[in-house]
Design an enzyme around this catalytic site. Sequence first.
Site, mmCIF file in Angstrom:
data_model
loop_
_atom_site.group_PDB
_atom_site.id
_atom_site.type_symbol
_atom_site.label_atom_id
_atom_site.label_comp_id
_atom_site.label_asym_id
_atom_site.label_seq_id
_atom_site.Cartn_x
_atom_site.Cartn_y
_atom_site.Cartn_z
ATOM 1 N N ALA A 66 0.699 -1.378 -0.360
ATOM 2 C CA ALA A 66 0.153 -0.187 0.247
ATOM 3 C C ALA A 66 0.922 0.744 -0.364
ATOM 4 O O ALA A 66 1.981 1.015 0.383
ATOM 5 C CB ALA A 66 -0.368 0.118 1.546
ATOM 6 N N GLY A 111 0.805 -5.150 0.653
ATOM 7 C CA GLY A 111 -0.110 -5.318 -0.473
ATOM 8 C C GLY A 111 -0.154 -5.772 -1.839
ATOM 9 O O GLY A 111 -0.960 -6.074 -2.105
ATOM 10 N N GLU A 114 -1.064 -8.836 -0.807
ATOM 11 C CA GLU A 114 -1.701 -9.824 -0.694
ATOM 12 C C GLU A 114 -2.031 -9.547 -3.127
ATOM 13 O O GLU A 114 -3.183 -10.657 -2.184
ATOM 14 C CB GLU A 114 -2.676 -8.585 0.395
ATOM 15 C CG GLU A 114 -1.957 -8.548 1.805
ATOM 16 C CD GLU A 114 -2.944 -7.075 2.622
ATOM 17 O OE1 GLU A 114 -2.083 -6.089 2.160
ATOM 18 O OE2 GLU A 114 -3.275 -7.727 3.009
ATOM 19 N N GLU A 134 3.954 -5.141 7.324
ATOM 20 C CA GLU A 134 3.124 -4.252 7.494
ATOM 21 C C GLU A 134 3.636 -4.097 9.323
ATOM 22 O O GLU A 134 2.663 -2.403 9.761
ATOM 23 C CB GLU A 134 1.661 -4.275 7.971
ATOM 24 C CG GLU A 134 1.646 -4.111 6.599
ATOM 25 C CD GLU A 134 1.094 -5.287 5.136
ATOM 26 O OE1 GLU A 134 2.117 -6.671 5.821
ATOM 27 O OE2 GLU A 134 0.823 -5.744 4.437
HETATM 28 N N1 COA Z 1 4.496 3.195 -0.198
HETATM 29 C C1 COA Z 1 4.557 4.292 -1.080
HETATM 30 N N2 COA Z 1 6.546 4.339 -1.594
HETATM 31 C C2 COA Z 1 7.070 3.560 -1.664
HETATM 32 C C3 COA Z 1 6.460 2.308 -0.992
HETATM 33 C C4 COA Z 1 5.598 2.083 -0.628
HETATM 34 N N3 COA Z 1 4.702 1.121 0.121
HETATM 35 N N4 COA Z 1 7.778 1.013 -1.352
HETATM 36 C C5 COA Z 1 8.465 1.616 -2.094
HETATM 37 N N5 COA Z 1 8.233 2.811 -2.256
HETATM 38 C C6 COA Z 1 8.825 4.769 -3.099
HETATM 39 C C7 COA Z 1 9.605 5.229 -2.188
HETATM 40 O O1 COA Z 1 9.079 6.165 -0.781
HETATM 41 C C8 COA Z 1 10.658 5.721 -3.373
HETATM 42 O O2 COA Z 1 10.468 6.969 -3.520
HETATM 43 P P1 COA Z 1 11.601 7.778 -3.638
HETATM 44 O O3 COA Z 1 12.528 7.718 -5.004
HETATM 45 O O4 COA Z 1 10.080 8.945 -4.207
HETATM 46 O O5 COA Z 1 12.223 8.323 -2.580
HETATM 47 C C9 COA Z 1 10.434 4.359 -4.220
HETATM 48 O O6 COA Z 1 9.541 3.447 -3.946
HETATM 49 C C10 COA Z 1 11.536 3.771 -4.285
HETATM 50 O O7 COA Z 1 11.869 2.855 -2.800
HETATM 51 P P2 COA Z 1 13.259 2.813 -2.586
HETATM 52 O O8 COA Z 1 13.254 2.304 -0.844
HETATM 53 O O9 COA Z 1 13.774 3.270 -2.545
HETATM 54 O O10 COA Z 1 13.552 1.136 -3.040
HETATM 55 P P3 COA Z 1 14.363 0.654 -2.175
HETATM 56 O O11 COA Z 1 15.303 -0.634 -3.407
HETATM 57 O O12 COA Z 1 16.082 1.687 -1.082
HETATM 58 O O13 COA Z 1 13.972 -0.250 -1.414
HETATM 59 C C11 COA Z 1 12.173 -1.752 -0.290
HETATM 60 C C12 COA Z 1 12.733 -1.266 -1.704
HETATM 61 C C13 COA Z 1 10.737 -2.790 -1.223
HETATM 62 C C14 COA Z 1 13.187 -2.616 0.325
HETATM 63 C C15 COA Z 1 11.288 -0.321 0.041
HETATM 64 O O14 COA Z 1 11.272 0.408 -1.382
HETATM 65 C C16 COA Z 1 10.400 -1.181 1.470
HETATM 66 O O15 COA Z 1 10.575 -1.290 2.460
HETATM 67 N N6 COA Z 1 9.259 -0.501 1.141
HETATM 68 C C17 COA Z 1 8.015 -0.840 1.719
HETATM 69 C C18 COA Z 1 7.298 -1.868 1.613
HETATM 70 C C19 COA Z 1 6.756 -1.850 3.017
HETATM 71 O O16 COA Z 1 6.720 -1.670 4.063
HETATM 72 N N7 COA Z 1 5.243 -2.059 2.428
HETATM 73 C C20 COA Z 1 3.880 -2.065 3.152
HETATM 74 C C21 COA Z 1 3.771 -1.206 2.818
HETATM 75 S S1 COA Z 1 2.244 -1.436 4.554
#
Ligand code: COA
Length: 260
Positions: A66, A111, A114, A134
Amino acid sequence: MPFTNLLINDDGAIRSITINRPDKLNALNQQTIAELHQAFALARADESVRVIVLTGAGPKAFVAGADISELDQATPVQMRDLSRAGQDMMRLVETLGKPVIARLQGFALGGGMELAMACTLRIASEQARMGQPEINLGVLPGFGGTQRLVRLCGRGAALELCLLGAPIKAQRAYELGLVQQVVAADALDDTVNATATQLAASAPHAIRGILDAIILGADAPIEIGLSYETQAFGLVASSQDKAEGTRAFLEKRKPNFTGT
Ligand code: COA
């Protein structure tokens, strides 16, 4: 079909739906959830569509969850409504009556996992990573993850993944029954296409019966599920494809299913 965050492509009876926010790792904001709902409703209504392939744009992510920037601002009522919108869309995917293949090339988190679990089959690249992180945000899965994960993988794995929040590799997802196949990254498209092509050439009324009996029947008492299977088994006999399938076997040739 005017979508902002989705790309739609048809190849014969196979419709591809690509979530197209690669700069945000295809995170599911409200608009994307609404567009997915609409796109799947259109795919269900379109008789020329037999199979849907769902994926995310870019090499890095199917869907990274999400949209956390929306969660950050959401009131309790908005969180409730977001949960309902995500659940409704994913239930539509799950009960579409047509197979939906999740093509998992990278992160399928929160999500994203999911959404993948609501699909009929999941095919993953070795580079895919799945998880329910989450808990690390102080929340819990809100799009059906707690319910689908326990049904797919059992209580131990569901509690582990949701409580500890650590992503797992594709091979572990395969061992848990979370994905059906793990292939090398460069074999992912061919594998997904082969599966989609096979399903597109199969008898759609039989597919519909299988999907409904397994997906709806699995949550019903066995007598109800068995009765449902019997009704579907009888109904499918009214199709031309049933006559074609049995005749082709007896005539030692390949069947040509027309969907009638
Ligand atoms: N929601 C909103 N934006 C997200 C996102 C999410 N779930 N996951 C990644 N992004 C965005 C980041 O904020 C970043 O945006 P920016 O360039 O404007 O700062 C962009 O996507 C790239 O992500 P980044 O974190 O820089 O990539 P990474 O390779 O360093 O890490 C992940 C990848 C997947 C490990 C990391 O993005 C992450 O942990 N995301 C969230 C996962 C999560 O908790 N999901 C459950 C949500 S309820």
